[in-house]
Design an enzyme around this catalytic site. Structure first.
Site, PDB file in Angstrom:
ATOM      1  N   ASP A 178      -2.710   6.131  -3.984  1.00  0.00           N
ATOM      2  CA  ASP A 178      -1.531   5.506  -3.381  1.00  0.00           C
ATOM      3  C   ASP A 178      -0.953   4.473  -4.355  1.00  0.00           C
ATOM      4  O   ASP A 178      -1.517   4.237  -5.423  1.00  0.00           O
ATOM      5  CB  ASP A 178      -1.868   4.923  -2.009  1.00  0.00           C
ATOM      6  CG  ASP A 178      -2.811   3.737  -2.065  1.00  0.00           C
ATOM      7  OD1 ASP A 178      -3.430   3.523  -3.128  1.00  0.00           O
ATOM      8  OD2 ASP A 178      -2.934   3.026  -1.055  1.00  0.00           O
ATOM      9  N   SER A 192       0.837  -1.196   0.000  1.00  0.00           N
ATOM     10  CA  SER A 192       0.000   0.000   0.000  1.00  0.00           C
ATOM     11  C   SER A 192       0.876   1.251   0.000  1.00  0.00           C
ATOM     12  O   SER A 192       1.678   1.456  -0.891  1.00  0.00           O
ATOM     13  CB  SER A 192      -0.967  -0.027   1.178  1.00  0.00           C
ATOM     14  OG  SER A 192      -1.923   0.993   1.079  1.00  0.00           O
TER      15      SER A 192
END
Length: 575
Positions: free
Chosen positions: A301, A149
């Site tokens: 992201d 992530s």
């Protein structure tokens, strides 16, 4: 320095022929030159947390490497065979832009194929939500995505998805972990059967883009779409592979990409952190927006499940929205669209989490739908979809900048969420309004909610102990009053019990156990303490609210609520 015997036993196992010579050599060097690093690398096994398994890359049981991921994959292979006997098993694998993601993804593919399992492997990096979509599209039994992530560059990770397209949840997670823990490293089958590995890309991209446009488009006029000026950054991540394609397919032609951040790069060289939750991450996209007079800013992201959004306020200045704000804006719009279409009949629900804004409950009530609230992490919202097949899922999100539109993707999805936000912004602009004005009106209609988050980082063995002690103290010496307000209720999700102090009653909490404490104050304020499941942090979430009668009351009320949060933080000695 002294190293525990249990750690030395693990180290010695990694010096056996089951491990390659390079790994063994690295360990031997650490034994002499970096004993502290050796201890950190072996003192525990990497664990599955809120968003799968994440860790620093390197050698050892507490690191991401071919052996820890190989062992996971071997365990999942064994579990799949047991769960689906006599079936032709299929899995799909994706990966992000991080260092070693492509090579680790191939290791995972090799192990599955060595176990006789058909593998669909993306030929290049792809967003996490596309993996969730592909799992169902290709009728697979499981899916894996290699991603950490928005963690720092030295991290990588391993997320596991099941047949429904959602991440692992109980009971499968505990059962698979048990299988993995019972395995020896020497039992991992690394020798690939290349005939069982099929590379995928364009066909799945097209299907995902088509599905996204179908799910997140809501009768916006062609002229409104062309008239919306967008500033967008992929923050060196995977969304560049699909977001521009989806926006073009939907009819948004004025998409302006931050060129310096459009190149995938696991070092994330232009940001301190590739996390759109951090205002700094959108600096370049905001600068581009001001240069070209854009209406809206988006940033995603690295694996494209989270999105940051900025819109123009009433003075024409770009203003960053937080995850709670984007979630209620998108949910409110979806509910309005479903109501207009006559699709709400009491058999629909929206989804949220225990640390997200309570405004979601107000929205559900206003539109006569249910709001199902689960633990942190989209796997719980995906589980609701699976557990309640007679109810239709409209949309839902969580405070950490994630949202899911409909049920085609069963994880947070920045691709679909960006398109939905474009629809909202384009329609608002065409009607001489704005996203910002719509949010202000929601504050009048449902209450001015203000949320805040504090993350305290505590790294390593000592840090883990400190985080544990903070939670122990909060449990053993519970707060009774904060900011002059009595604590009227405490929910302890670890013991699955709540205490109602007003009526002196205890009650059971029915959602799964988790190390979370929530305090409710008599004025409706809410404080939550939760150690992160994927990072060395403990997080404190604050939610306060005041009723207002007009938009003009917002500035003074926001100052009052900001002060309230500051006082709570000070009284809890968190600043």
């Amino acid at each position: 320095m002294h190293i525990e015997q249990s750690i030395l036993e693990k180290v010695n196992e990694w010096l056996t022929p089951a491990f390659d010579s390079k790994t063994q050599q690295t360990i031997k060097e650490m034994m002499t030159s970096s004993p502290k690093d050796l201890e950190e690398s072996f003192y525990k096994n990497l664990e599955f947390g809120t968003g799968g398994m994440r860790g620093i890359m390197g050698v050892g049981t507490n690191r991401i490497n071919k052996y820890t991921l190989g062992k996971n994959t071997q365990g999942i292979s064994d579990y799949l065979k047991k769960s689906f006997p006599n079936q032709a098993l299929k899995v799909v694998i994706a990966y992000d832009c991080r260092h070693n993601s492509d090579t680790l993804a191939k290791v995972v593919a090799d192990v599955f194929s060595a176990n006789g399992i058909k593998v669909f492997l993306f030929s290049e990096m792809r967003p996490t939500p596309e993996l969730s979509f592909a799992l169902k599209y290709l009728n697979c039994h499981a899916g894996i995505v290699l991603t950490a992530s928005h963690n720092p560059p030295e991290y990588n990770g391993y997320k596991v998805y099941w047949q429904d397209g959602g991440q692992l949840v109980p009971p499968q997670d505990a059962e698979i972990i048990q299988v993995i823990e019972n395995l020896k490293y020497s039992e991992i089958k690394f020798e690939a059967n290349e005939n069982l590995i099929e590379y995928i890309d364009v066909a799945v991209d097209e299907a995902f883009a088509k599905s996204t446009v179908e799910n997140a488009s809501f009768n916006t006029s062609e002229s409104a779409r062309k008239n919306l000026k967008i500033s967008y950054t992929s923050l060196h991540g995977t969304s560049i592979k699909i977001v521009p394609k989806v926006l073009e397919k939907a009819g948004y032609t004025d998409v302006n990409i931050v060129p310096e951040q459009a190149i995938p790069d696991g070092n994330f060289p232009t940001v301190l952190s590739p996390n759109p939750e951090e205002p700094e991450a959108l600096t370049m996209a905001l600068a581009l927006a001001d240069k070209i007079s854009a209406d809206i800013v988006f940033g995603t992201d690295p694996d494209s499940d989270r999105l940051g959004v900025a819109v123009r306020n009433n003075e024409g200045e770009m203003t960053l929205l937080n995850g709670n704000q984007t979630m209620v804006i998108m949910t409110h719009f979806l509910l309005e669209q479903w109501k207009k279409a006559g699709k709400i009949d009491g058999k629909q629900f929206i989804g949220s989490t225990i640390v997200s804004t309570p405004m979601m409950l107000d929205l559900a009530s206003a539109f006569d739908v249910e709001c199902k609230v689960g633990l942190t992490g989209f796997k719980w919202i995906a589980k609701f979809i699976k557990d309640f097949p007679t109810l239709k899922f409209i949309g839902g999100g969580e405070e950490s900048f994630g949202f899911m539109v409909g049920d085609a993707v069963r994880d947070k999805d920045a691709v679909g969420a960006i398109l939905l936000m474009c629809e909202i912004a384009a329609q608002a602009k065409e009607n001489r309004s704005s996203v910002y004005k719509q949010l202000q009106q929601m504050y009048v209609d449902f209450g001015l909610y203000k949320e805040s988050l504090i993350s305290i980082t505590k790294k390593g063995i000592d840090g883990a102990n400190e985080i544990n002690q903070i939670m122990v103290k909060l449990r053993e010496n519970p707060l009774t009053q904060i900011d002059g307000q009595r604590v009227v209720c405490v929910e302890d999700y670890q013991s699955s019990t709540g205490k109602d102090f007003m009526n002196n009653e205890t009650f059971a909490i029915t959602i799964p156990k988790s190390n979370v404490l929530i305090y409710y104050l008599e004025d409706g304020s809410k404080i939550c303490a939760r150690p992160s499941g994927t990072e060395p942090k403990i997080k404190f979430y604050f939610s306060v609210m005041a009723k207002i009668n007009s938009v003009e009351e917002i500035p003074a009320t926001e100052k009052y609520l900001d002060k309230k949060i500051e006082t709570i933080i000070a009284e809890m000695h968190l600043n």
